[in-house]
Design a protein around this motif. Sequence first.
Motif, PDB file in Angstrom:
ATOM      1  N   GLY A  51       0.786  -1.228   0.000  1.00 55.60           N
ATOM      2  CA  GLY A  51       0.000   0.000   0.000  1.00 55.60           C
ATOM      3  C   GLY A  51       0.817   1.277   0.000  1.00 55.60           C
ATOM      4  O   GLY A  51       0.266   2.356   0.245  1.00 55.60           O
ATOM      5  N   TYR A  52       2.105   1.200  -0.279  1.00 55.42           N
ATOM      6  CA  TYR A  52       2.955   2.386  -0.264  1.00 55.42           C
ATOM      7  C   TYR A  52       2.931   3.143  -1.586  1.00 55.42           C
ATOM      8  O   TYR A  52       3.146   4.347  -1.613  1.00 55.42           O
ATOM      9  CB  TYR A  52       4.399   2.030   0.099  1.00 55.42           C
ATOM     10  CG  TYR A  52       4.522   1.385   1.462  1.00 55.42           C
ATOM     11  CD1 TYR A  52       3.791   1.854   2.544  1.00 55.42           C
ATOM     12  CD2 TYR A  52       5.360   0.310   1.667  1.00 55.42           C
ATOM     13  CE1 TYR A  52       3.896   1.266   3.789  1.00 55.42           C
ATOM     14  CE2 TYR A  52       5.472  -0.290   2.914  1.00 55.42           C
ATOM     15  CZ  TYR A  52       4.740   0.190   3.971  1.00 55.42           C
ATOM     16  OH  TYR A  52       4.837  -0.393   5.203  1.00 55.42           O
ATOM     17  N   GLY A  62       1.828   5.593 -14.587  1.00 52.14           N
ATOM     18  CA  GLY A  62       3.098   5.383 -13.907  1.00 52.14           C
ATOM     19  C   GLY A  62       2.859   5.110 -12.437  1.00 52.14           C
ATOM     20  O   GLY A  62       1.771   4.694 -12.040  1.00 52.14           O
ATOM     21  N   TRP A  63       3.857   5.356 -11.642  1.00 51.95           N
ATOM     22  CA  TRP A  63       3.815   5.077 -10.210  1.00 51.95           C
ATOM     23  C   TRP A  63       3.583   6.363  -9.427  1.00 51.95           C
ATOM     24  O   TRP A  63       4.166   7.392  -9.733  1.00 51.95           O
ATOM     25  CB  TRP A  63       5.131   4.452  -9.761  1.00 51.95           C
ATOM     26  CG  TRP A  63       5.400   3.142 -10.405  1.00 51.95           C
ATOM     27  CD1 TRP A  63       6.201   2.907 -11.492  1.00 51.95           C
ATOM     28  CD2 TRP A  63       4.872   1.878 -10.024  1.00 51.95           C
ATOM     29  NE1 TRP A  63       6.195   1.573 -11.796  1.00 51.95           N
ATOM     30  CE2 TRP A  63       5.388   0.918 -10.919  1.00 51.95           C
ATOM     31  CE3 TRP A  63       4.012   1.459  -9.019  1.00 51.95           C
ATOM     32  CZ2 TRP A  63       5.081  -0.434 -10.823  1.00 51.95           C
ATOM     33  CZ3 TRP A  63       3.696   0.114  -8.925  1.00 51.95           C
ATOM     34  CH2 TRP A  63       4.229  -0.812  -9.824  1.00 51.95           C
ATOM     35  N   THR A  64       2.753   6.286  -8.395  1.00 48.05           N
ATOM     36  CA  THR A  64       2.547   7.400  -7.478  1.00 48.05           C
ATOM     37  C   THR A  64       2.592   6.880  -6.049  1.00 48.05           C
ATOM     38  O   THR A  64       2.335   5.701  -5.805  1.00 48.05           O
ATOM     39  CB  THR A  64       1.179   8.089  -7.709  1.00 48.05           C
ATOM     40  OG1 THR A  64       0.150   7.119  -7.591  1.00 48.05           O
ATOM     41  CG2 THR A  64       1.108   8.767  -9.067  1.00 48.05           C
ATOM     42  N   LEU A  65       2.888   7.768  -5.137  1.00 43.86           N
ATOM     43  CA  LEU A  65       2.864   7.395  -3.719  1.00 43.86           C
ATOM     44  C   LEU A  65       1.422   7.227  -3.266  1.00 43.86           C
ATOM     45  O   LEU A  65       0.545   7.975  -3.689  1.00 43.86           O
ATOM     46  CB  LEU A  65       3.535   8.466  -2.869  1.00 43.86           C
ATOM     47  CG  LEU A  65       5.053   8.555  -2.979  1.00 43.86           C
ATOM     48  CD1 LEU A  65       5.563   9.727  -2.155  1.00 43.86           C
ATOM     49  CD2 LEU A  65       5.703   7.272  -2.518  1.00 43.86           C
ATOM     50  N   ALA A  66       1.197   6.265  -2.411  1.00 43.41           N
ATOM     51  CA  ALA A  66      -0.143   6.002  -1.886  1.00 43.41           C
ATOM     52  C   ALA A  66      -0.133   6.027  -0.364  1.00 43.41           C
ATOM     53  O   ALA A  66      -1.011   5.451   0.275  1.00 43.41           O
ATOM     54  CB  ALA A  66      -0.635   4.651  -2.394  1.00 43.41           C
ATOM     55  N   CYS A  67       0.868   6.669   0.200  1.00 42.33           N
ATOM     56  CA  CYS A  67       1.017   6.644   1.657  1.00 42.33           C
ATOM     57  C   CYS A  67       1.375   8.028   2.178  1.00 42.33           C
ATOM     58  O   CYS A  67       1.827   8.895   1.437  1.00 42.33           O
ATOM     59  CB  CYS A  67       2.103   5.644   2.057  1.00 42.33           C
ATOM     60  SG  CYS A  67       3.743   6.056   1.416  1.00 42.33           S
ATOM     61  N   ASP A  68       1.179   8.190   3.465  1.00 39.58           N
ATOM     62  CA  ASP A  68       1.581   9.395   4.174  1.00 39.58           C
ATOM     63  C   ASP A  68       3.031   9.195   4.604  1.00 39.58           C
ATOM     64  O   ASP A  68       3.328   8.266   5.373  1.00 39.58           O
ATOM     65  CB  ASP A  68       0.659   9.578   5.380  1.00 39.58           C
ATOM     66  CG  ASP A  68       0.998  10.773   6.240  1.00 39.58           C
ATOM     67  OD1 ASP A  68       2.069  11.395   6.055  1.00 39.58           O
ATOM     68  OD2 ASP A  68       0.180  11.088   7.124  1.00 39.58           O
ATOM     69  N   LEU A  69       3.930  10.041   4.122  1.00 41.15           N
ATOM     70  CA  LEU A  69       5.358   9.877   4.412  1.00 41.15           C
ATOM     71  C   LEU A  69       5.655   9.884   5.910  1.00 41.15           C
ATOM     72  O   LEU A  69       6.622   9.258   6.350  1.00 41.15           O
ATOM     73  CB  LEU A  69       6.179  10.969   3.727  1.00 41.15           C
ATOM     74  CG  LEU A  69       6.172  10.987   2.205  1.00 41.15           C
ATOM     75  CD1 LEU A  69       7.087  12.103   1.691  1.00 41.15           C
ATOM     76  CD2 LEU A  69       6.565   9.655   1.618  1.00 41.15           C
ATOM     77  N   SER A  70       4.820  10.543   6.691  1.00 37.32           N
ATOM     78  CA  SER A  70       5.079  10.614   8.136  1.00 37.32           C
ATOM     79  C   SER A  70       4.675   9.327   8.852  1.00 37.32           C
ATOM     80  O   SER A  70       5.006   9.137  10.019  1.00 37.32           O
ATOM     81  CB  SER A  70       4.343  11.805   8.751  1.00 37.32           C
ATOM     82  OG  SER A  70       2.943  11.606   8.686  1.00 37.32           O
ATOM     83  N   THR A 127      11.259   8.198   9.663  1.00 42.77           N
ATOM     84  CA  THR A 127      10.173   8.150   8.692  1.00 42.77           C
ATOM     85  C   THR A 127      10.619   8.704   7.343  1.00 42.77           C
ATOM     86  O   THR A 127      11.634   9.420   7.251  1.00 42.77           O
ATOM     87  CB  THR A 127       8.960   8.975   9.166  1.00 42.77           C
ATOM     88  OG1 THR A 127       9.337  10.357   9.204  1.00 42.77           O
ATOM     89  CG2 THR A 127       8.450   8.503  10.523  1.00 42.77           C
ATOM     90  N   LEU A 128       9.841   8.389   6.336  1.00 37.08           N
ATOM     91  CA  LEU A 128      10.106   8.966   5.018  1.00 37.08           C
ATOM     92  C   LEU A 128       9.969  10.485   5.063  1.00 37.08           C
ATOM     93  O   LEU A 128      10.696  11.200   4.362  1.00 37.08           O
ATOM     94  CB  LEU A 128       9.162   8.375   3.977  1.00 37.08           C
ATOM     95  CG  LEU A 128       9.324   6.889   3.666  1.00 37.08           C
ATOM     96  CD1 LEU A 128       8.299   6.442   2.633  1.00 37.08           C
ATOM     97  CD2 LEU A 128      10.732   6.576   3.193  1.00 37.08           C
ATOM     98  N   ALA A 129       9.071  10.998   5.900  1.00 39.15           N
ATOM     99  CA  ALA A 129       8.915  12.444   6.045  1.00 39.15           C
ATOM    100  C   ALA A 129      10.192  13.079   6.595  1.00 39.15           C
ATOM    101  O   ALA A 129      10.575  14.186   6.181  1.00 39.15           O
ATOM    102  CB  ALA A 129       7.726  12.766   6.944  1.00 39.15           C
TER     103      ALA A 129
END
Length: 154
Positions: A51-52, A62-70, A127-129
């Motif tokens: 789910g990322y 294409g590809w997109t983010l599907a998650c909250d980086l935090s 975190t990614l954030a």
Amino acid sequence: MKRDSRLSGVLHVLLHMAEHDGPVTSEVLAKAMETNPVVIRRVMAGLREQGYVRSEKGHGGGWTLACDLSRVTLRDVYTALGCPSLLAIGNRTESPGCLVEQAVNAALDQAFNDAEALLLARLGEVTLAMLSADFHKRMVARGGRHDLEHVHAV
């Protein structure tokens, strides 16, 4: 000994995607990462299962983010990659009946387990954030802007 840089590479791709408005093709990501689009698609498929990211087919897809980086940690991404080996060193196993080998391996096993636990804990704190914030700080200091298609051009 070859190092496994998949985690670093995937984090790299995810941060580039976070900076890009709209979907990013496997071809563009592969060019930025100096790899084959098939490699990108294979890795992204695993991240999609968690789910990322999500994929959109067709023109403009294409590809997109599907998650909250935090909400996504480095450990989460590591787990999505299938928990690759964290340490490149291991025990000698040629003489399992040797008491010296058993003693050495027992000590090393404990050290390896402790090191992995510490590393996994640290990966769970970042975190990614946080990575994105560090990237932005560096970009501002350099006075540049993000352009995925040319960011890695020499």
